[in-house]
Design a protein around this motif. Structure first.
Motif, short mmCIF file in Angstrom:
data_model
loop_
_atom_site.label_atom_id
_atom_site.label_comp_id
_atom_site.label_asym_id
_atom_site.label_seq_id
_atom_site.Cartn_x
_atom_site.Cartn_y
_atom_site.Cartn_z
N GLU A 1 46.52 34.18 23.89
CA GLU A 1 46.84 34.47 25.30
C GLU A 1 47.78 35.68 25.43
OE1 GLU A 1 49.41 32.33 28.75
OE2 GLU A 1 48.09 31.06 27.56
N HIS A 2 48.65 35.87 24.46
CA HIS A 2 49.64 36.95 24.53
C HIS A 2 49.08 38.28 24.03
CE1 HIS A 2 52.71 34.16 25.76
NE2 HIS A 2 52.37 33.35 24.77
N ASP A 3 47.83 38.28 23.59
CA ASP A 3 47.19 39.50 23.11
C ASP A 3 46.44 40.23 24.21
OD1 ASP A 3 48.09 38.87 20.59
OD2 ASP A 3 46.23 37.89 19.98
N ARG A 4 46.59 39.78 25.42
CA ARG A 4 45.82 40.34 26.53
C ARG A 4 46.73 41.03 27.54
NH1 ARG A 4 40.82 36.74 27.96
NH2 ARG A 4 40.36 35.94 25.91
N LEU A 5 46.18 42.05 28.11
CA LEU A 5 46.86 42.72 29.23
C LEU A 5 46.21 42.19 30.51
CD1 LEU A 5 48.68 44.92 30.46
CD2 LEU A 5 46.76 46.50 30.20
N VAL A 6 47.01 41.63 31.36
CA VAL A 6 46.52 41.09 32.62
C VAL A 6 47.03 42.00 33.74
CG1 VAL A 6 46.50 39.13 34.20
CG2 VAL A 6 46.50 38.75 31.72
N VAL A 7 46.11 42.55 34.49
CA VAL A 7 46.46 43.45 35.59
C VAL A 7 46.22 42.71 36.90
CG1 VAL A 7 45.94 45.64 36.72
CG2 VAL A 7 45.82 45.45 34.22
N ASP A 8 47.23 42.65 37.72
CA ASP A 8 47.14 41.99 39.02
C ASP A 8 46.72 43.04 40.06
OD1 ASP A 8 47.49 40.65 41.42
OD2 ASP A 8 49.35 39.67 40.79
N TYR A 9 45.40 43.15 40.26
CA TYR A 9 44.87 44.14 41.20
C TYR A 9 45.32 43.86 42.63
CZ TYR A 9 41.91 46.04 37.55
OH TYR A 9 41.47 46.64 36.41
N THR A 10 45.45 42.60 42.97
CA THR A 10 45.89 42.24 44.32
C THR A 10 47.31 42.76 44.55
OG1 THR A 10 44.52 40.26 44.26
CG2 THR A 10 46.26 40.32 45.91
N LEU A 11 48.16 42.61 43.56
CA LEU A 11 49.53 43.10 43.68
C LEU A 11 49.55 44.62 43.78
CD1 LEU A 11 52.60 42.69 43.67
CD2 LEU A 11 52.48 42.75 41.16
N LEU A 12 48.75 45.31 42.97
CA LEU A 12 48.70 46.77 43.03
C LEU A 12 48.19 47.24 44.39
CD1 LEU A 12 47.43 47.72 39.46
CD2 LEU A 12 49.69 48.15 40.42
N GLU A 13 47.15 46.60 44.89
CA GLU A 13 46.59 46.98 46.21
C GLU A 13 47.61 46.73 47.32
OE1 GLU A 13 43.97 48.52 47.29
OE2 GLU A 13 42.72 48.58 45.51
N SER A 14 48.28 45.57 47.28
CA SER A 14 49.26 45.29 48.33
C SER A 14 50.47 46.22 48.21
CB SER A 14 49.69 43.82 48.31
OG SER A 14 50.39 43.50 47.14
#
Length: 104
Positions: A3-16
């Motif tokens: 789980e810690h080997d992944r980059l998770v991008v919060d597109y909703t946060l970036l858009e808002s």
């Protein structure tokens, strides 16, 4: 992969964030148009004069703040576009790899 080997991008946060920064920019740009509207509110000339000084100082800081908000907005937009492109590139590479391996 853990789980810690992944980059998770919060597109909703970036858009808002992009939308919020655009709204802040719009509000900061619109403030100077209201300056004349509030001059009469202060009443006494000495108070109005002090408030004019304050507003003039605020104008300088507001310009600086506006520049920073604009720059941050550009960075958020660039990050969003870059992550979207990376996601698409990874998806296409994964599909291509699956095609070469017969779907495995």
């Amino acid at each position: 992969m853990g789980e810690h080997d992944r980059l998770v991008v919060d597109y909703t946060l970036l858009e808002s964030s992009k939308t919020n920064l655009r709204d802040i920019k719009k509000a900061l740009k619109g403030i100077d148009k209201r300056r004349a509207d509030i001059h009469d509110i202060w009443g006494h000339d000495s108070i109005a004069g002090k408030m004019d000084d304050f507003v003039s100082n605020w104008d300088n800081y507001r310009r600086e703040l506006l520049e920073n908000v604009e720059e941050l907005g550009k960075h958020v937009e660039t990050a969003l576009k870059s992550f979207e492109k990376l996601d698409l590139d990874l998806k296409n590479a994964n599909e291509k790899k699956r095609g070469k391996n017969g779907g495995n």
